[in-house]
Motif scaffolding. Structure first.
Motif, short mmCIF file in Angstrom:
data_model
loop_
_atom_site.label_atom_id
_atom_site.label_comp_id
_atom_site.label_asym_id
_atom_site.label_seq_id
_atom_site.Cartn_x
_atom_site.Cartn_y
_atom_site.Cartn_z
N UNK A 160 0.72 -0.98 -0.05
CA UNK A 160 0.06 0.09 -0.11
C UNK A 160 0.73 1.16 0.00
N UNK A 161 2.14 1.07 0.33
CA UNK A 161 3.23 2.27 0.21
C UNK A 161 2.79 3.15 -1.13
N UNK A 162 2.81 2.61 -2.32
CA UNK A 162 2.67 3.61 -3.42
C UNK A 162 1.50 4.42 -3.34
N UNK A 163 0.19 3.63 -3.16
CA UNK A 163 -1.02 4.35 -3.02
C UNK A 163 -0.92 5.55 -1.84
N UNK A 164 -0.46 5.07 -0.59
CA UNK A 164 -0.26 6.07 0.35
C UNK A 164 0.42 7.32 0.06
N UNK A 165 1.92 6.99 -0.77
CA UNK A 165 2.52 8.00 -1.21
C UNK A 165 1.79 8.98 -2.29
N UNK A 166 1.09 8.48 -2.70
CA UNK A 166 0.25 9.15 -4.09
C UNK A 166 -0.73 10.07 -3.29
N UNK A 167 -1.51 9.47 -2.46
CA UNK A 167 -2.66 10.24 -1.53
C UNK A 167 -2.02 11.23 -0.79
N UNK A 168 -0.66 11.05 -0.28
CA UNK A 168 0.01 12.03 0.51
C UNK A 168 0.11 13.40 -0.47
N UNK A 169 0.44 13.17 -1.63
CA UNK A 169 0.80 14.24 -2.81
C UNK A 169 -0.71 15.01 -3.00
N UNK A 170 -1.62 14.19 -3.00
CA UNK A 170 -2.91 14.55 -3.26
C UNK A 170 -3.45 15.63 -1.85
N UNK A 171 -3.16 15.02 -0.74
CA UNK A 171 -3.31 15.68 0.63
C UNK A 171 -2.75 17.15 0.40
N UNK A 172 -1.37 17.28 0.05
CA UNK A 172 -0.70 18.46 -0.19
C UNK A 172 -1.37 19.49 -1.21
N UNK A 173 -1.67 18.76 -2.06
CA UNK A 173 -2.34 19.50 -3.41
C UNK A 173 -3.71 20.18 -2.73
N UNK A 174 -4.47 19.35 -1.99
CA UNK A 174 -5.66 19.76 -1.56
C UNK A 174 -5.40 21.03 -0.40
N UNK A 175 -4.37 21.03 -0.06
CA UNK A 175 -3.94 22.31 0.79
C UNK A 175 -3.51 23.51 0.29
N UNK A 176 -3.24 23.33 -1.49
CA UNK A 176 -2.70 24.42 -2.11
C UNK A 176 -1.16 24.36 -1.75
N UNK A 177 -0.53 23.26 -1.35
CA UNK A 177 0.94 23.36 -1.27
C UNK A 177 1.42 22.49 -2.44
#
Length: 245
Positions: A160-177
Motif C-alpha cells: 500500500x506504500x505507493x498508494x499512500x505516497x500518491x494520496x500524500x501528494x494529493x493531500x498536500x495539493x488539496x491544501x494548495x501546497x
C-alpha cells in the motif's frame, strides 16, 4: 403766459421721465426672461447629464451582478468537478487495491524464489491506511497528510506504500501546497515507478507545475507520462492536455 409755459415744460419733462421708466421696466423684464430661459436650459442639461450618469451606473451595476453570477457558477462547477475527480480516484484506488495483493507466479519454484523481505501485519497496515484515507474523504487534508506520511515512513515496502505516497501528494495539493505535492508525487514516479499509481502521479505533478507557472515542466511531465505509460488511463488525459498547449 410765462407761468403757463413753465407748467407745460414741467408736464413735458414728467411725461418723458414716465416713458423712460416704462422702457426701463420692459428692458428689465426682458433681461429677467432671458436669464430665466438660460437658467432653465442649463438646468435641463444638468438634469439630462445626471439621468445619463444614473443610467450608466445602473448598467454597470447590472453588468457587475451578471459577472459575479458567472464567477459563482464557474466556482461551483470547478468545485463539483474537483469533487467528482476526487470521488473517481478514491473509487479507483479501492478497486486497484483488490488486484495489488501479491500472488506467486504460475509454475514458479517456491524454493528458487528470492526470499521476500519481512512484512508487517497486513491487517494493521490496512487499518492505518484506511484511517488516513478516511481523513482525506472527510476533507481533513492536514490530518490525511500526516497519516499518509507516517504510513510511508513506517511501511516503505508495503503493497500500500505507493498508494499512500500518491494520496500524500494529493493531500498536500488539496491544501494548495504544490511544492510539497510535487515532492511527494516524484517519490511515486521514482521509488514506485512500476506501481499503478505512477502514471497518476505524473499527471498530478503536471497539474501542480502548470499552476505554479511552469508550463515547460508541465509539458515535460505529460510527455514523460505518455512515453512511459502509453496505455494508462492517465496517459489519455495527458494527450488531451498536450493538444491544448
Amino acid at each position: 403766459m410765462r407761468p403757463v409755459r413753465i407748467a407745460l415744460l414741467i408736464a413735458a419733462l414728467g411725461a418723458a421721465q414716465a416713458q423712460a421708466g416704462v422702457f426701463d421696466d420692459d428692458e428689465a423684464r426682458r433681461q429677467i426672461s432671458d436669464l430665466r430661459i438660460k437658467t432653465e436650459a442649463r438646468f435641463d442639461q444638468q438634469a439630462k447629464a445626471q439621468l445619463d450618469l444614473s443610467a450608466q451606473i445602473q448598467r454597470q451595476a447590472e453588468e457587475i451582478a451578471r459577472l459575479r453570477g458567472q464567477i459563482e457558477t464557474l466556482n461551483y462547477e470547478l468545485e463539483t468537478a474537483k469533487k467528482r475527480q476526487q470521488d473517481f480516484y478514491l473509487d479507483l484506488d479501492t478497486r486497484l487495491r483488490k488486484f495489488e495483493t501479491p500472488v506467486a507466479a504460475a509454475g514458479a519454484d517456491p524454493a528458487a524464489a528470492t526470499p521476500a523481505k519481512p512484512v508487517g501485519d497486513p491487517v494493521k497496515e490496512g487499518q492505518e491506511y484506511e484511517a488516513a484515507l478516511n481523513q482525506f474523504k472527510a476533507a481533513k487534508y492536514k490530518e490525511a497528510a500526516a497519516g499518509f506520511g507516517a504510513f510511508v515512513q513506517k511501511y516503505p515496502d508495503s503493497q500500500l506504500a505507493p498508494n499512500a505516497q500518491y494520496w500524500l501528494g494529493n493531500a498536500w495539493y488539496a491544501q494548495r501546497d504544490c511544492k510539497r505535492a510535487i515532492e511527494a508525487q516524484s517519490v511515486v514516479t521514482t521509488k514506485y515507478a512500476d506501481s499503478a499509481k505512477a502514471p497518476d502521479a505524473w499527471l498530478a505533478m503536471a497539474t501542480c507545475q502548470q499552476e505554479m507557472g511552469g508550463a515547460g515542466a508541465a509539458r515535460r511531465s505529460l510527455e514523460t507520462l505518455v512515453a512511459k505509460y502509453p496505455s494508462a488511463p492517465a496517459a489519455e488525459a495527458a494527450r488531451e492536455r498536450l493538444k491544448k498547449k
